[in-house]
Design a protein around this motif. Sequence first.
Motif, mmCIF file in Angstrom:
data_model
loop_
_atom_site.group_PDB
_atom_site.id
_atom_site.type_symbol
_atom_site.label_atom_id
_atom_site.label_comp_id
_atom_site.label_asym_id
_atom_site.label_seq_id
_atom_site.Cartn_x
_atom_site.Cartn_y
_atom_site.Cartn_z
ATOM 1 N N GLY A 1 0.708 -0.808 -0.040
ATOM 2 C CA GLY A 1 0.257 -0.315 -0.089
ATOM 3 C C GLY A 1 0.623 1.048 -0.320
ATOM 4 O O GLY A 1 1.966 1.250 0.709
ATOM 5 N N VAL A 2 0.098 2.608 -0.490
ATOM 6 C CA VAL A 2 0.570 3.766 0.013
ATOM 7 C C VAL A 2 0.879 4.663 1.166
ATOM 8 O O VAL A 2 -0.971 4.919 1.503
ATOM 9 N N GLN A 3 1.587 5.199 1.191
ATOM 10 C CA GLN A 3 0.840 5.999 2.373
ATOM 11 C C GLN A 3 0.717 7.669 1.820
ATOM 12 O O GLN A 3 2.051 7.752 1.097
ATOM 13 N N ALA A 4 0.327 8.276 2.288
ATOM 14 C CA ALA A 4 0.323 9.352 2.260
ATOM 15 C C ALA A 4 0.370 10.305 3.196
ATOM 16 O O ALA A 4 -0.016 10.175 4.470
ATOM 17 N N ARG A 5 0.719 12.182 2.771
ATOM 18 C CA ARG A 5 0.651 12.529 4.785
ATOM 19 C C ARG A 5 0.313 14.102 3.434
ATOM 20 O O ARG A 5 1.393 14.613 3.077
ATOM 21 N N LEU A 6 -0.018 14.571 4.039
ATOM 22 C CA LEU A 6 -0.489 16.275 4.184
ATOM 23 C C LEU A 6 0.463 16.940 4.747
ATOM 24 O O LEU A 6 0.214 16.550 5.746
ATOM 25 N N ALA A 7 1.528 17.450 4.109
ATOM 26 C CA ALA A 7 2.420 17.912 4.426
ATOM 27 C C ALA A 7 2.523 19.953 5.337
ATOM 28 O O ALA A 7 3.154 20.182 5.506
ATOM 29 N N ARG A 8 1.838 19.927 3.708
ATOM 30 C CA ARG A 8 1.425 21.809 3.994
ATOM 31 C C ARG A 8 0.577 21.495 3.645
ATOM 32 O O ARG A 8 -0.355 21.254 2.709
ATOM 33 N N LEU A 9 -0.924 22.533 4.150
ATOM 34 C CA LEU A 9 -1.999 23.527 3.694
ATOM 35 C C LEU A 9 -2.421 24.802 4.477
ATOM 36 O O LEU A 9 -1.728 25.499 5.377
ATOM 37 N N ALA A 10 -2.183 25.834 3.428
ATOM 38 C CA ALA A 10 -2.480 26.795 3.249
ATOM 39 C C ALA A 10 -3.751 27.381 1.852
ATOM 40 O O ALA A 10 -3.470 27.237 1.580
ATOM 41 N N VAL A 11 -5.055 27.501 2.597
ATOM 42 C CA VAL A 11 -5.393 27.898 2.435
ATOM 43 C C VAL A 11 -5.922 29.419 2.739
ATOM 44 O O VAL A 11 -6.676 29.502 3.926
ATOM 45 N N VAL A 12 -6.356 30.665 2.341
ATOM 46 C CA VAL A 12 -6.946 31.695 2.890
ATOM 47 C C VAL A 12 -7.924 32.729 2.267
ATOM 48 O O VAL A 12 -8.057 32.675 1.006
ATOM 49 N N GLY A 13 -9.232 33.070 3.058
ATOM 50 C CA GLY A 13 -9.907 33.894 2.491
ATOM 51 C C GLY A 13 -10.306 34.668 3.903
ATOM 52 O O GLY A 13 -10.119 34.972 4.932
ATOM 53 N N GLU A 14 -11.916 35.900 3.356
ATOM 54 C CA GLU A 14 -12.311 36.348 4.251
ATOM 55 C C GLU A 14 -13.617 35.848 5.163
ATOM 56 O O GLU A 14 -14.338 35.674 4.675
ATOM 57 N N CYS A 15 -13.428 36.244 6.667
ATOM 58 C CA CYS A 15 -14.502 36.198 7.246
ATOM 59 C C CYS A 15 -14.398 37.091 8.641
ATOM 60 O O CYS A 15 -13.508 36.927 8.872
ATOM 61 N N ALA A 16 -15.731 37.990 7.986
ATOM 62 C CA ALA A 16 -15.604 39.079 9.210
ATOM 63 C C ALA A 16 -16.141 38.342 10.128
ATOM 64 O O ALA A 16 -15.819 39.085 11.382
ATOM 65 N N GLU A 17 -16.819 37.303 10.802
ATOM 66 C CA GLU A 17 -17.436 36.707 11.991
ATOM 67 C C GLU A 17 -16.203 36.118 12.529
ATOM 68 O O GLU A 17 -16.749 36.174 14.162
ATOM 69 N N LEU A 18 -15.211 36.179 12.235
ATOM 70 C CA LEU A 18 -13.743 35.880 12.997
ATOM 71 C C LEU A 18 -12.914 36.895 13.326
ATOM 72 O O LEU A 18 -11.631 36.413 13.550
ATOM 73 N N GLY A 19 -13.355 38.268 11.856
ATOM 74 C CA GLY A 19 -12.933 39.300 12.168
ATOM 75 C C GLY A 19 -11.423 39.784 11.690
ATOM 76 O O GLY A 19 -10.760 40.331 11.450
ATOM 77 N N GLY A 20 -11.991 38.545 10.826
ATOM 78 C CA GLY A 20 -10.790 39.057 9.185
ATOM 79 C C GLY A 20 -10.473 37.935 8.660
ATOM 80 O O GLY A 20 -11.044 36.793 8.152
ATOM 81 N N LYS A 21 -9.011 38.276 7.961
ATOM 82 C CA LYS A 21 -8.594 36.788 6.976
ATOM 83 C C LYS A 21 -8.295 35.932 7.651
ATOM 84 O O LYS A 21 -7.770 35.814 9.019
ATOM 85 N N VAL A 22 -8.707 34.761 7.834
ATOM 86 C CA VAL A 22 -7.650 33.064 8.196
ATOM 87 C C VAL A 22 -7.693 32.305 7.419
ATOM 88 O O VAL A 22 -7.427 32.972 5.861
ATOM 89 N N MET A 23 -7.106 31.569 7.538
ATOM 90 C CA MET A 23 -6.111 30.669 7.303
ATOM 91 C C MET A 23 -6.287 29.436 7.131
ATOM 92 O O MET A 23 -6.159 29.028 8.764
ATOM 93 N N LEU A 24 -6.228 28.010 6.595
ATOM 94 C CA LEU A 24 -6.627 27.082 6.995
ATOM 95 C C LEU A 24 -5.523 25.913 6.794
ATOM 96 O O LEU A 24 -4.769 26.638 5.791
ATOM 97 N N ARG A 25 -4.856 25.224 7.644
ATOM 98 C CA ARG A 25 -3.265 25.209 7.314
ATOM 99 C C ARG A 25 -3.715 23.666 8.106
ATOM 100 O O ARG A 25 -4.636 23.698 9.046
ATOM 101 N N VAL A 26 -2.681 22.304 8.391
ATOM 102 C CA VAL A 26 -2.745 21.397 9.310
ATOM 103 C C VAL A 26 -1.576 21.570 9.849
ATOM 104 O O VAL A 26 -0.835 22.314 10.002
ATOM 105 N N SER A 27 -1.918 20.648 11.197
ATOM 106 C CA SER A 27 -0.364 20.748 12.078
ATOM 107 C C SER A 27 0.696 20.518 11.969
ATOM 108 O O SER A 27 0.917 19.218 11.440
ATOM 109 N N TRP A 28 1.319 20.855 13.100
ATOM 110 C CA TRP A 28 3.502 20.297 12.823
ATOM 111 C C TRP A 28 3.219 18.789 14.158
ATOM 112 O O TRP A 28 3.745 18.828 13.700
#
Length: 400
Positions: free
Chosen positions: A271-298
């Motif tokens: 089998g093939v193992q996978a690792r999501l090593a980095r993630l950075a997607v950015v957008g605006e969310c006024a409810e959370l105060g402005g620019k937000v970025m979803l990432r993965v944990s180190w």
Amino acid sequence: MSPTNETYESLNLEPKPIRPHLLAAATMVFGEDGETGRRETVTLSGLAQFNTWPLPGFEHHVDEQGRSSFDVELISAPEIGVKGYSHHLEDRVQILTDPSRSSRGRFRQVTPGTNLPAQFGLDRFGILETSILRLTHRDALQTRGVVDGIPPFVAPLSAPYPDSPLGSGPFNGAVANGFLPVTNLPVAWYPADDENQPVGDTPSLFLVPSPVPFMVVMTDPTMIMQVSLEGELELEVDGKSVTVTVSGDHRRAAGAEILLFGPDKHSAGEGVQARLARLAVVGECAELGGKVMLRVSWTRPSEGTLGDGDETSLSRVRYPTTLHVDASVELCTPDATLYADTTVHLAAKLNSLEATGTELLLDGADAALLDAENEAAARLTGLRLKVSEAHIGETAPVSM
């Protein structure tokens, strides 16, 4: 040779460089004051090359106590370095090797006469770049750690701390073998002149001690997917459903990096193992105060699989197939970082490794997003990210 009388000559190492894919993270403080400036942990990755004995110019040593060691150097080249995306700077950050100063060190036996585990030490000099900054430092970055192999590649899904803790620390337990932190932090970074010398006495950035200091680990993936993403996050904030349009360009070190490991690169059988090593997607969310970025944990690896699980190599994967990842996600906001209280399952249907057009979807239960007091500040209820561009290769040059 007796196990109590080993030297590194007994390993019969080939005279060739070690070229790992580095995973790294660094806690940075921006500005002139390393105590009060804006702090951010940035996840990085990229290609490195270590020239070592028995290549010409490098030596093997045995000291008076019978402890064997050999020389190693991190080279400078256009493709060598690590890169990541800063939410605070809204920019790509990359750390390169300074070509004007030598970054050298040693592998050294922990116990005289026993090759492994080994101490690894490297005094490194770097250049830190963004789209508008070019910085350097005066004191070497003293990288120290213990490794279990030579080459010192870790298992694909290794974590830096026991139990893969949630949040930003402090964490219990010693850093795992194979993870190599810089031990002489803080280190101040200053504007660099054309000869890579620091200019003036006013720093622009600090690498600082933290539960996630500047730390690297060496991996050996079969294939690396770097992809640009665009799509939507579905959040619940104060009982209100919110849709956030997000994007990330892999050419700016955003988007996602997915590492694929064939069976010859891990010890879990077929089998093939996978690792999501980095993630950075950015957008605006006024409810959370402005620019937000979803990432993965180190600290909590996002692990998964590609294919049916019976493949004897990556080339044996039958398409179409599914990429599955149990992702440990974090949401950076202008005021705080929120941590998912559990992994979220992501899935993507791939017609080939050339993944342009593929959609990565939240497939399963949602997750609470906790603040530093472990209180729920929001929920991640949905995710749909489409691959708008993909680069697939055996290496991930920082220059790309």
